[in-house]
Write an enzyme that holds these catalytic residues in place. Structure first.
Site, PDB file in Angstrom:
ATOM      1  N   GLY A   3       0.819  -1.198   0.000  1.00 54.68           N
ATOM      2  CA  GLY A   3       0.000   0.000   0.000  1.00 54.68           C
ATOM      3  C   GLY A   3       0.857   1.255   0.000  1.00 54.68           C
ATOM      4  O   GLY A   3       1.941   1.281  -0.587  1.00 54.68           O
ATOM      5  N   LEU A   4       0.361   2.313   0.667  1.00 55.34           N
ATOM      6  CA  LEU A   4       1.028   3.605   0.740  1.00 55.34           C
ATOM      7  C   LEU A   4       1.290   4.186  -0.656  1.00 55.34           C
ATOM      8  O   LEU A   4       2.355   4.750  -0.923  1.00 55.34           O
ATOM      9  CB  LEU A   4       2.342   3.511   1.527  1.00 55.34           C
ATOM     10  CG  LEU A   4       2.214   3.128   3.008  1.00 55.34           C
ATOM     11  CD1 LEU A   4       3.588   3.005   3.641  1.00 55.34           C
ATOM     12  CD2 LEU A   4       1.368   4.142   3.754  1.00 55.34           C
ATOM     13  N   CYS A   5       0.316   4.007  -1.548  1.00 55.54           N
ATOM     14  CA  CYS A   5       0.445   4.568  -2.897  1.00 55.54           C
ATOM     15  C   CYS A   5      -0.855   5.262  -3.299  1.00 55.54           C
ATOM     16  O   CYS A   5      -1.311   5.147  -4.444  1.00 55.54           O
ATOM     17  CB  CYS A   5       0.847   3.504  -3.906  1.00 55.54           C
ATOM     18  SG  CYS A   5      -0.072   1.953  -3.819  1.00 55.54           S
ATOM     19  N   GLY A   6      -1.469   5.934  -2.328  1.00 56.28           N
ATOM     20  CA  GLY A   6      -2.679   6.685  -2.620  1.00 56.28           C
ATOM     21  C   GLY A   6      -3.847   5.784  -2.981  1.00 56.28           C
ATOM     22  O   GLY A   6      -4.037   4.720  -2.388  1.00 56.28           O
ATOM     23  N   PHE A  21      -4.202   4.161  -5.712  1.00 58.08           N
ATOM     24  CA  PHE A  21      -3.780   3.286  -6.813  1.00 58.08           C
ATOM     25  C   PHE A  21      -4.535   1.958  -6.827  1.00 58.08           C
ATOM     26  O   PHE A  21      -5.109   1.568  -7.843  1.00 58.08           O
ATOM     27  CB  PHE A  21      -2.267   3.041  -6.692  1.00 58.08           C
ATOM     28  CG  PHE A  21      -1.713   2.072  -7.689  1.00 58.08           C
ATOM     29  CD1 PHE A  21      -1.412   2.472  -8.972  1.00 58.08           C
ATOM     30  CD2 PHE A  21      -1.488   0.742  -7.338  1.00 58.08           C
ATOM     31  CE1 PHE A  21      -0.895   1.567  -9.895  1.00 58.08           C
ATOM     32  CE2 PHE A  21      -0.968  -0.167  -8.241  1.00 58.08           C
ATOM     33  CZ  PHE A  21      -0.671   0.252  -9.524  1.00 58.08           C
TER      34      PHE A  21
END
Length: 294
Positions: free
Chosen positions: A87-90, A92
């Site tokens: 994760g940690l990709c908005g 996406f």
């Protein structure tokens, strides 16, 4: 108002978060350059191959006899969902999941009600999310990004192609993020099987004569499986580049937000410290005045 110790602890915590987000942004930027080079070098080949398949199939009779162009009543559906492992990709991953659910609702609602929609995730996030929603998931290639190469994508495509020719699936769709630039990813939903002839917008275009070597049948039937495999590999490379672009952008925004929060906390800390000092001075002055009164 928070105590000085609490504000100090929050400042330390936000500083640590800022260092992490900066590091993640730099890592994603480095990975993005390699991933972007891979997709930009491969995309012209995949596009030209698809154009060639479409043109040759439209001008010959062999394409219609391929098992990959066979149209059947849609009973069983496979949707290949390409997301990331982390994760940690908005938004996406959530955007791909939303697009998948919208596709099922719009085109395959009756099949989904019968439990005949299966998900093949390429990337863990999409598989985990859709499995929680009750969909049947084929997780064999869910870890494809841990062994990202054409050989793995080809194996996944061959498994799908074999299942389609055996009649296990009547239609196969693939959903992924197409890479445009570091800040922009476009959700694409493409029908992978059966192969459909793309309409030519030029109404004046006549049928083209081709000279085939070794033979019309061998060329068309050899190119079709290759085009399908390249479609899967292209989707994976597009998604890989898009993931790093999305994470770099998300971490950049997170760093900016952390810096803004840090600025606010420092102002609050200085105000609290000033108030504490003022209170101490007032207490000292009050004590001195009390001593004088005695």
């Amino acid at each position: 108002m928070a105590s000085l110790k609490e504000v100090r602890n929050r400042i330390v915590s936000v500083n640590s978060t800022t260092q992490i987000t900066k590091a993640m942004k730099m890592v994603s930027a480095a990975k993005l350059r390699r991933a972007q080079d891979a997709i930009t070098q491969m995309r012209p080949y995949a596009t030209k191959l698809n154009e060639l398949i479409s043109t040759v199939s439209a001008n010959t009779e062999v394409g219609a006899t391929s098992p990959y162009t066979k149209v059947r009543p849609v009973e069983n559906v496979l949707i290949i969902v390409v997301t990331s492992d982390r994760g940690l990709c908005g938004a996406f991953n959530s955007n791909v999941v939303k697009a998948t659910l919208a596709l099922i609702q719009e085109k395959y609602a009756s099949q989904a009600a019968k439990g005949k929609v299966e998900i093949m995730p390429l990337g863990k996030k999409g598989g985990e999310s859709l499995q929680k929603r009750g969909f049947k998931v084929n997780a064999e290639y869910m870890d494809i990004f841990q062994r990202l190469n054409f050989a793995t994508a080809r194996q996944a495509a061959e498994q799908v192609m074999e299942a389609f020719t055996e009649g296990k699936y009547d239609v196969v769709e693939i959903i992924f993020n197409e890479f445009k630039n570091a800040a922009t990813q476009i959700i694409r939903a493409e029908q992978m099987l059966p192969l459909v002839e793309k309409k030519n917008d030029n109404s004046n275009a006549g049928k083209t004569d081709y000279i085939f070597e070794p033979s019309e049948e061998e060329i068309v039937l050899e190119l079709m499986p290759k085009a399908i495999k390249m479609q899967v590999f292209k989707a994976v490379l597009d998604s890989n580049a898009s993931e790093h672009g999305a994470r770099m952008t998300a971490m950049d925004k997170a760093t900016d937000n952390a810096n803004e929060l840090l600025r606010t906390l420092k102002i609050e800390y200085n105000r609290s410290r000033q108030a504490a000092i003022t209170n101490e001075i007032l207490e000292i002055v009050g004590g001195a005045e009390a001593l004088k009164a005695q």
